[in-house]
Every structure is written in C-alpha cells, then in structure tokens.
Design a protein around this motif. Structure first.
Motif, mmCIF file in Angstrom:
data_model
loop_
_atom_site.group_PDB
_atom_site.id
_atom_site.type_symbol
_atom_site.label_atom_id
_atom_site.label_comp_id
_atom_site.label_asym_id
_atom_site.label_seq_id
_atom_site.Cartn_x
_atom_site.Cartn_y
_atom_site.Cartn_z
ATOM 1 N N THR A 56 -10.569 10.120 -3.948
ATOM 2 C CA THR A 56 -11.298 9.753 -5.166
ATOM 3 C C THR A 56 -10.340 9.531 -6.322
ATOM 4 O OG1 THR A 56 -13.234 11.026 -4.467
ATOM 5 C CG2 THR A 56 -13.075 10.480 -6.801
ATOM 6 N N LEU A 57 -9.346 10.404 -6.431
ATOM 7 C CA LEU A 57 -8.353 10.270 -7.491
ATOM 8 C C LEU A 57 -7.631 8.930 -7.394
ATOM 9 C CD1 LEU A 57 -6.770 11.779 -9.813
ATOM 10 C CD2 LEU A 57 -5.089 12.318 -8.055
ATOM 11 N N LEU A 58 -7.262 8.549 -6.179
ATOM 12 C CA LEU A 58 -6.556 7.287 -5.975
ATOM 13 C C LEU A 58 -7.399 6.091 -6.416
ATOM 14 C CD1 LEU A 58 -4.939 7.948 -2.481
ATOM 15 C CD2 LEU A 58 -3.725 7.667 -4.636
ATOM 16 N N SER A 59 -8.710 6.206 -6.247
ATOM 17 C CA SER A 59 -9.585 5.089 -6.610
ATOM 18 C C SER A 59 -9.866 5.033 -8.101
ATOM 19 C CB SER A 59 -10.918 5.197 -5.845
ATOM 20 O OG SER A 59 -11.648 6.341 -6.232
ATOM 21 N N GLU A 60 -9.672 6.162 -8.809
ATOM 22 C CA GLU A 60 -10.003 6.225 -10.236
ATOM 23 C C GLU A 60 -8.818 5.953 -11.152
ATOM 24 O OE1 GLU A 60 -11.693 10.081 -10.764
ATOM 25 O OE2 GLU A 60 -13.686 9.485 -10.055
ATOM 26 N N ILE A 61 -7.615 6.228 -10.676
ATOM 27 C CA ILE A 61 -6.437 6.101 -11.528
ATOM 28 C C ILE A 61 -5.815 4.717 -11.384
ATOM 29 C CG2 ILE A 61 -4.074 6.945 -11.868
ATOM 30 C CD1 ILE A 61 -5.026 9.711 -11.379
ATOM 31 N N PRO A 62 -5.436 4.082 -12.490
ATOM 32 C CA PRO A 62 -4.824 2.751 -12.432
ATOM 33 C C PRO A 62 -3.587 2.716 -11.540
ATOM 34 C CG PRO A 62 -5.389 3.326 -14.690
ATOM 35 C CD PRO A 62 -5.599 4.563 -13.878
ATOM 36 N N GLU A 63 -3.404 1.603 -10.859
ATOM 37 C CA GLU A 63 -2.289 1.471 -9.919
ATOM 38 C C GLU A 63 -0.946 1.681 -10.591
ATOM 39 O OE1 GLU A 63 -2.503 -2.125 -7.600
ATOM 40 O OE2 GLU A 63 -4.676 -2.065 -7.607
ATOM 41 N N GLU A 64 -0.802 1.171 -11.828
ATOM 42 C CA GLU A 64 0.484 1.291 -12.497
ATOM 43 C C GLU A 64 0.841 2.739 -12.807
ATOM 44 O OE1 GLU A 64 -2.566 0.091 -15.724
ATOM 45 O OE2 GLU A 64 -2.107 -0.392 -13.623
ATOM 46 N N VAL A 65 -0.193 3.593 -13.022
ATOM 47 C CA VAL A 65 0.051 5.015 -13.260
ATOM 48 C C VAL A 65 0.468 5.689 -11.955
ATOM 49 C CG1 VAL A 65 -0.963 7.198 -14.018
ATOM 50 C CG2 VAL A 65 -1.561 5.075 -15.190
ATOM 51 N N ILE A 66 -0.163 5.303 -10.858
ATOM 52 C CA ILE A 66 0.220 5.824 -9.544
ATOM 53 C C ILE A 66 1.672 5.465 -9.238
ATOM 54 C CG2 ILE A 66 -0.175 5.627 -7.047
ATOM 55 C CD1 ILE A 66 -3.138 5.223 -7.655
ATOM 56 N N ASP A 67 2.026 4.208 -9.481
ATOM 57 C CA ASP A 67 3.377 3.737 -9.177
ATOM 58 C C ASP A 67 4.430 4.489 -9.997
ATOM 59 O OD1 ASP A 67 2.339 1.925 -7.392
ATOM 60 O OD2 ASP A 67 2.403 0.222 -8.779
ATOM 61 N N VAL A 68 4.178 4.637 -11.303
ATOM 62 C CA VAL A 68 5.181 5.284 -12.149
ATOM 63 C C VAL A 68 5.293 6.769 -11.814
ATOM 64 C CG1 VAL A 68 3.738 5.991 -14.127
ATOM 65 C CG2 VAL A 68 6.099 5.272 -14.500
ATOM 66 N N THR A 69 4.192 7.393 -11.396
ATOM 67 C CA THR A 69 4.240 8.798 -11.002
ATOM 68 C C THR A 69 5.079 8.983 -9.750
ATOM 69 O OG1 THR A 69 2.042 9.201 -11.943
ATOM 70 C CG2 THR A 69 2.874 10.831 -10.393
ATOM 71 N N GLU A 71 7.520 7.191 -8.833
ATOM 72 C CA GLU A 71 8.918 7.015 -9.241
ATOM 73 C C GLU A 71 9.460 8.277 -9.901
ATOM 74 O OE1 GLU A 71 8.151 2.243 -10.079
ATOM 75 O OE2 GLU A 71 8.553 3.618 -11.759
ATOM 76 N N ILE A 72 8.608 8.941 -10.706
ATOM 77 C CA ILE A 72 9.017 10.179 -11.377
ATOM 78 C C ILE A 72 9.218 11.297 -10.359
ATOM 79 C CG2 ILE A 72 8.235 12.000 -12.958
ATOM 80 C CD1 ILE A 72 6.838 9.753 -14.576
ATOM 81 N N LEU A 127 14.265 16.504 -17.208
ATOM 82 C CA LEU A 127 13.482 15.642 -16.319
ATOM 83 C C LEU A 127 12.212 15.172 -17.015
ATOM 84 C CD1 LEU A 127 12.946 14.370 -13.560
ATOM 85 C CD2 LEU A 127 11.976 16.566 -12.815
ATOM 86 N N GLY A 128 11.560 16.072 -17.742
ATOM 87 C CA GLY A 128 10.356 15.707 -18.477
ATOM 88 C C GLY A 128 10.645 14.655 -19.542
ATOM 89 N N LYS A 129 11.795 14.787 -20.214
ATOM 90 C CA LYS A 129 12.183 13.804 -21.224
ATOM 91 C C LYS A 129 12.437 12.445 -20.582
ATOM 92 C CE LYS A 129 15.385 13.095 -25.072
ATOM 93 N NZ LYS A 129 16.530 13.662 -25.840
ATOM 94 N N TRP A 130 13.128 12.467 -19.429
ATOM 95 C CA TRP A 130 13.360 11.213 -18.718
ATOM 96 C C TRP A 130 12.033 10.581 -18.314
ATOM 97 C CZ3 TRP A 130 11.915 9.428 -13.949
ATOM 98 C CH2 TRP A 130 12.507 8.225 -13.534
ATOM 99 N N ALA A 131 11.082 11.409 -17.883
ATOM 100 C CA ALA A 131 9.786 10.922 -17.396
ATOM 101 C C ALA A 131 9.012 10.196 -18.492
ATOM 102 C CB ALA A 131 8.962 12.075 -16.836
#
Length: 275
Positions: A56-69, A71-72, A127-131
């Motif tokens: 459900t989470l995968l279907s609700e969250i924008p793809e670009e947010v999934i991709d950047v996460t 990467e982080i 790491l959080g700052k880089w993120a």
C-alpha cells in the motif's frame, strides 16, 4: 518473470517461475499493461512475502520519493558500513514523504533531540545532512534542518535493532497503554499494521529513551502546540490523559513540544478513521 499487476511505473507484482508472488522493482518494469513477461535483467530488487501495508505504501508514495530514498539508503549503508534490513527503506521512505508533505503544507516542526544526536552520532548526522541536500538536488524541495536529525534517527534506530527482553517488555507495555488511551478517548480502532501507527510507535520509543530530558522545549514548537491545541479541542482530553500517564510512568511531565508530535499523530489516526 510475469508481471500481473502494476503498482507504479517502477514497481509491479509478479509471479516467478515457481508460481510464487513477488513484489519487483526496476526502472520502467510497471509501464506496460499486464500481464506480460519482464526480463530479469530489468529487475533491481525483489520482495517475497511482503506485508500488505508495504505494498500500500508503494502505491501511495510518489515514485520520485521512492527513488531518492533508495539512493539515500544505499549511500547510508556504504557510509556507515552496516547491512540494513531489506525493509528498512520503507520506514525511511514514509518518513521522507511525510516531511515533504509537511513542507508543502507549510508545517515545520523542529526536532527536540537534535543537539543530543549531534553530539552522540556525528556520522549519522552527516548522513542526514547529505540526505536533505540530495533530496533538494533531486526533487527541488528544501526540507527543514530538523530533518537532518530526523533522518539520522532512522539510521540510528536501524543500527540498534537489538534490545534485551526486559527492555522490550517495558517499551511494549508503555506503547500499548498509550495506544489504548487514544483508542478509548477518540473512539477509534487503530490499525497496528498501518504506517501511521509505525510512525507513532517510533516517536513513543524515542520519547521513552529521552524521558529524563522531556522538559526541554523550543519556543516555536510551543507556539505551534498552542495553536494546534486550540484548533482540535476534541483531542485535549486525550492529550491530558496521556500527560497523566507519562507522569505516572516516568515521573516527568512531557513538554508541549513532545505533546505536539503526539497530537499530530493522533490527528492522522482520526483522519484515517474518517473523523
């Protein structure tokens, strides 16, 4: 591997050669209309027996947010030299998306644990700052500096997953009691598998860990708490009961800053319940 349902352009539910259902991720694998065969070389990650709330989470969250996460998480795993759980990125993705939604809605909340984390977890803070810099670069969204420690906390929590039995029992008892207060006072049933609840539990765990420092406040958060407290009078009784419970259990009265986070979480539960 056969795709039987698309979740988004980069995520699909598939069936492998043995007839087992699997959630697969890969650039563009969910673009075509199912059913169809997808080449294994196009699949980057697979998840068997994935809980429904993750799907459900995968279907609700924008793809670009999934991709950047993703990467982080990859950057964080390499930088910290730890093997993070395969599902860790789901909770981080939910957190990042929640933070982005807050920015878009003009809601900025400072993290009361920032100074503490800064001194104890220098690598995770870097790491959080880089993120957040990476998020701004990739998504053109500037998250508040408080999210440096917010993201750092997720990695810290992932590194410290082992807890001795007695501590675990005490934490479970604390969380269950507060959850029951919310359900009783707001007349709702909270879905324990929902990510809103996972987020709520995570905050309660940190609240419990820093119970000796609950009186520290940020003036902006106090002001925001007063505004929210006035805006949602139906939550007041619930919050007052939680305050009394924490006082009885921890012998410390939680600050308005801590209660602000709880108000936001509880309001999300009520929204989910249609209240």
């Amino acid at each position: 591997m056969k795709v039987i349902k698309n979740i988004n352009n980069n995520v699909a539910i598939c069936v492998d050669d043995n007839g087992h259902e699997v959630v697969a991720m890969g650039k563009g694998i969910g673009f075509s209309k199912p059913p169809y065969e997808v080449d294994l070389s196009k699949i980057d990650r697979t998840y068997y027996s994935l809980d429904s709330h993750y799907v459900t989470l995968l279907s609700e969250i924008p793809e670009e947010v999934i991709d950047v996460t993703l990467e982080i998480v990859e950057k964080g795993s390499d930088y910290l030299g730890v093997n993070l759980s395969r599902t860790f990125w789901f909770s981080l993705c939910d957190h990042i998306n929640f933070a982005i939604e807050n920015v878009k809605n003009g809601l900025v909340i400072s993290n009361p644990m920032t100074n503490e984390i800064k001194h104890l977890y220098e690598k995770e803070m870097l790491l959080g700052k880089w993120a957040i810099n990476h998020i701004e670069k990739r998504l053109s969204i500037q998250l508040p500096l408080s999210e440096v420690s917010g993201i750092a906390l997720h990695f810290i929590n992932a590194e410290q997953m082992t807890t001795i039995g007695t501590q675990k029992d005490e934490i479970t008892h604390f969380i269950d009691d507060i959850t029951e207060i919310v359900e009783s006072e707001m007349n709702i049933i909270i879905d324990r598998n929902d990510f809103n609840y996972s987020r709520f539990v995570t905050h309660l765990k940190y609240l419990l860990k820093r119970s000796t420092r609950l009186n520290e406040t940020n003036s902006e958060n106090v002001k925001l708490y007063d505004e929210v407290y006035e805006k949602f009078p139906e939550l007041r009784k619930t919050i007052e009961k939680i305050k009394l419970y924490i006082l009885a259990e921890l012998n410390i009265e939680p600050s308005k800053e801590e209660l602000l986070y709880l108000v936001i979480h509880i309001n999300r539960f009520c929204t989910r319940a249609g209240l």
